[in-house]
Design an enzyme around this catalytic site. Sequence first.
Site, PDB file in Angstrom:
ATOM      1  N   CYS A 101      -1.150   4.075  10.844  1.00  0.00           N
ATOM      2  CA  CYS A 101      -1.046   5.351  11.564  1.00  0.00           C
ATOM      3  C   CYS A 101      -2.317   5.503  12.382  1.00  0.00           C
ATOM      4  O   CYS A 101      -3.010   6.512  12.313  1.00  0.00           O
ATOM      5  CB  CYS A 101      -0.797   6.526  10.627  1.00  0.00           C
ATOM      6  SG  CYS A 101      -1.997   6.695   9.291  1.00  0.00           S
TER       7      CYS A 101
ATOM      8  N   ASP B 162      -5.411  -3.911  -6.510  1.00  0.00           N
ATOM      9  CA  ASP B 162      -5.857  -4.226  -5.153  1.00  0.00           C
ATOM     10  C   ASP B 162      -4.934  -5.331  -4.651  1.00  0.00           C
ATOM     11  O   ASP B 162      -4.922  -6.435  -5.204  1.00  0.00           O
ATOM     12  CB  ASP B 162      -7.321  -4.696  -5.211  1.00  0.00           C
ATOM     13  CG  ASP B 162      -7.830  -5.162  -3.858  1.00  0.00           C
ATOM     14  OD1 ASP B 162      -7.014  -5.342  -2.927  1.00  0.00           O
ATOM     15  OD2 ASP B 162      -9.053  -5.362  -3.740  1.00  0.00           O
TER      16      ASP B 162
ATOM     17  N   ASP C 138       1.607  -1.338   4.855  1.00  0.00           N
ATOM     18  CA  ASP C 138       1.253  -0.066   5.507  1.00  0.00           C
ATOM     19  C   ASP C 138      -0.246   0.102   5.239  1.00  0.00           C
ATOM     20  O   ASP C 138      -0.662   0.769   4.302  1.00  0.00           O
ATOM     21  CB  ASP C 138       2.066   1.069   4.867  1.00  0.00           C
ATOM     22  CG  ASP C 138       1.983   2.356   5.656  1.00  0.00           C
ATOM     23  OD1 ASP C 138       1.448   2.346   6.770  1.00  0.00           O
ATOM     24  OD2 ASP C 138       2.470   3.386   5.145  1.00  0.00           O
TER      25      ASP C 138
ATOM     26  N   CYS D 174       0.897  -1.170   0.000  1.00  0.00           N
ATOM     27  CA  CYS D 174       0.000   0.000   0.000  1.00  0.00           C
ATOM     28  C   CYS D 174       0.924   1.207   0.000  1.00  0.00           C
ATOM     29  O   CYS D 174       1.209   1.801   1.029  1.00  0.00           O
ATOM     30  CB  CYS D 174      -0.880  -0.012   1.242  1.00  0.00           C
ATOM     31  SG  CYS D 174      -1.949  -1.453   1.326  1.00  0.00           S
ATOM     32  N   ALA D 175       1.414   1.572  -1.160  1.00  0.00           N
ATOM     33  CA  ALA D 175       2.651   2.359  -1.220  1.00  0.00           C
ATOM     34  C   ALA D 175       2.496   3.865  -1.379  1.00  0.00           C
ATOM     35  O   ALA D 175       3.388   4.619  -1.020  1.00  0.00           O
ATOM     36  CB  ALA D 175       3.516   1.835  -2.367  1.00  0.00           C
TER      37      ALA D 175
ATOM     38  N   PRO E 183       1.791   7.786  -1.009  1.00  0.00           N
ATOM     39  CA  PRO E 183       2.556   8.450  -2.066  1.00  0.00           C
ATOM     40  C   PRO E 183       4.035   8.061  -2.139  1.00  0.00           C
ATOM     41  O   PRO E 183       4.798   8.724  -2.843  1.00  0.00           O
ATOM     42  CB  PRO E 183       2.412   9.928  -1.688  1.00  0.00           C
ATOM     43  CG  PRO E 183       2.332   9.917  -0.185  1.00  0.00           C
ATOM     44  CD  PRO E 183       1.594   8.648   0.170  1.00  0.00           C
ATOM     45  N   GLY E 184       4.410   7.009  -1.438  1.00  0.00           N
ATOM     46  CA  GLY E 184       5.768   6.503  -1.631  1.00  0.00           C
ATOM     47  C   GLY E 184       6.786   6.927  -0.586  1.00  0.00           C
ATOM     48  O   GLY E 184       7.984   6.734  -0.773  1.00  0.00           O
ATOM     49  N   GLY E 185       6.320   7.475   0.518  1.00  0.00           N
ATOM     50  CA  GLY E 185       7.252   7.909   1.573  1.00  0.00           C
ATOM     51  C   GLY E 185       8.132   6.764   2.058  1.00  0.00           C
ATOM     52  O   GLY E 185       9.352   6.901   2.193  1.00  0.00           O
TER      53      GLY E 185
HETATM   54  C1  LIG Z   1      -1.349   4.673   4.730  1.00  0.00           C
HETATM   55  S1  LIG Z   1      -1.427   4.950   3.034  1.00  0.00           S
HETATM   56  C2  LIG Z   1       0.168   4.450   2.536  1.00  0.00           C
HETATM   57  C3  LIG Z   1       1.266   5.429   2.791  1.00  0.00           C
HETATM   58  C4  LIG Z   1       2.580   5.026   2.146  1.00  0.00           C
HETATM   59  N1  LIG Z   1       2.985   3.700   2.541  1.00  0.00           N
HETATM   60  C5  LIG Z   1       3.695   5.996   2.450  1.00  0.00           C
HETATM   61  O1  LIG Z   1       4.486   5.753   3.352  1.00  0.00           O
HETATM   62  O2  LIG Z   1       3.776   7.034   1.756  1.00  0.00           O
HETATM   63  C6  LIG Z   1      -2.395   3.616   2.515  1.00  0.00           C
HETATM   64  C7  LIG Z   1      -2.474   3.426   1.013  1.00  0.00           C
HETATM   65  O3  LIG Z   1      -3.090   2.167   0.787  1.00  0.00           O
HETATM   66  C8  LIG Z   1      -3.784   2.221  -0.434  1.00  0.00           C
HETATM   67  N2  LIG Z   1      -4.695   1.065  -0.419  1.00  0.00           N
HETATM   68  C9  LIG Z   1      -5.843   0.921   0.267  1.00  0.00           C
HETATM   69  N3  LIG Z   1      -6.362  -0.301   0.053  1.00  0.00           N
HETATM   70  C10 LIG Z   1      -5.510  -0.943  -0.778  1.00  0.00           C
HETATM   71  C11 LIG Z   1      -5.498  -2.232  -1.371  1.00  0.00           C
HETATM   72  N4  LIG Z   1      -6.476  -3.124  -1.149  1.00  0.00           N
HETATM   73  N5  LIG Z   1      -4.469  -2.560  -2.186  1.00  0.00           N
HETATM   74  C12 LIG Z   1      -3.474  -1.676  -2.446  1.00  0.00           C
HETATM   75  N6  LIG Z   1      -3.452  -0.436  -1.912  1.00  0.00           N
HETATM   76  C13 LIG Z   1      -4.431  -0.070  -1.084  1.00  0.00           C
HETATM   77  C14 LIG Z   1      -4.419   3.596  -0.411  1.00  0.00           C
HETATM   78  O4  LIG Z   1      -4.738   4.035  -1.715  1.00  0.00           O
HETATM   79  C15 LIG Z   1      -3.312   4.438   0.253  1.00  0.00           C
HETATM   80  O5  LIG Z   1      -2.518   5.057  -0.726  1.00  0.00           O
END
Ligand SMILES: C[S@@+](CC[C@H](N)C(=O)[O-])C[C@H]1O[C@@H](n2cnc3c(N)ncnc32)[C@H](O)[C@@H]1O
Length: 434
Positions: free
Chosen positions: A372, A300, A319, A250-251, A253-255
Amino acid sequence: MTPRHLALDILLAVVNKGESLSAVAPRLLGRIHDSRNRALAYRLTLDTLRHLNRFSWIRDKLLERAFTGKDMDVALLLTLGISQLSDPDLPVHASLNETVEVAKTFKKKPWAAGLVNGVLRNFQRRQEELTAAANKQDTLFFSHPQWLLTQLQQAYPNQWRAIAHGNNTPADLCLRLAPRIDTADYLAQLSSELNAHAHANLPSAILLNSTDITSLPGFATGDFSVQDASAQQAAHILQPQAGETILDACAAPGGKTTHLLELSHNQAQITALDIEAKRLERIQDNLTRLGLTATLMAADASDTASWWNGQQFDAILLDAPCSATGIIRRHPDIKWHRKPKDIEQLVSTQAKLLDTLWRLLKPTGRMLYATCSLLPSENSEQIKAFLARTPNARHCPLTLADSHDTGFGTQFLPTDAQHGDGFFYALLVKDDDK
Ligand SMILES: C[S@@+](CC[C@H](N)C(=O)[O-])C[C@H]1O[C@@H](n2cnc3c(N)ncnc32)[C@H](O)[C@@H]1O
């Protein structure tokens, strides 16, 4: 466009239309070009959102009858006015006059300016009495919805007050310096007005006053990323190695993707997945600015048939999508948008992601589960339940400065501006003999 007018427009989108502040602010803040006025507009917005229920309650005490739908713009302007008049650091005269000026722009409501002026002056006269009355109710004193306050009280019987206060305290900007950048050298380049200093436990993290990051030295050359100190722990815990295959499930914006790459000297083979294709652009922008490479996929993560090539990973970062209750100090709208039903849904999504992605991990591989969130249902209870139904999963306790061991993962609390956001981490290892 004045700062008060812009603050009202952002508040209308967030409060009345239910949009998220992180979507609205980048879209609307550009309406003001002067950076000081733009910063003031954002500060007024955040202050009002932090104490939305408290100031709205006070507002309604000052009105003969509560406003209805079509006049909620006037109601919100009053809340914004009360918020400003409650802040001793803001000039009273400007707060009053500029707020009344915004009311004058409501062309179809010629009565609005007089009403706003009258109600705000009445607030000034009754401020002490009304503030004391609001302080008698925990939800108003701590500016939290009842359900969230109750959950915090149950989970943190000794710390919930400090957590609620931390949630309402503005957070410093936190940068993560690229490994090649020397912290002392970088700090020496910053103006003393920014009050920049190194984080006590993470030398590559520096804290400073809010500012336009593109004006900081080394932005274009990728010398730093904006990332909260607690979020910076993820890559240090996972310890990516050159040549390893790593899934960042769940990457966007890539932080964390970019931090994992930086720590592996861009030698880890990272697959960065996100369900929102649009958000992958943000990952790519960050990779490009920092000179890093990863494989990006819009999918997904739990629908493995749609994206997985059958090769297990050495390590996985999950994440997970979560309530975001650990980052309220940066996103105060979360308090009002999130509902108990959302938490149930999130807990079930997280469990599905844990179960599905576990199968994608090599024997002896490691998975870092991160949120978070401050809520045990998404964190320690989630991991406890996962371990109970997954015989080949082993929990590796983490000892990290300033975090609290829950028995099933470690929790950072947003109780001190130095410490960072309320992240949770659980490191899981896959046994190879079961
Ligand atoms: C907490 S944020 C991730 C922050 C990221 N890891 C960072 O450090 O910048 C959660 C992310 O999970 C994505 N997400 C939610 N459900 C998902 C799924 N089933 N598969 C892949 N990505 C998913 C969302 O679009 C969101 O961008």
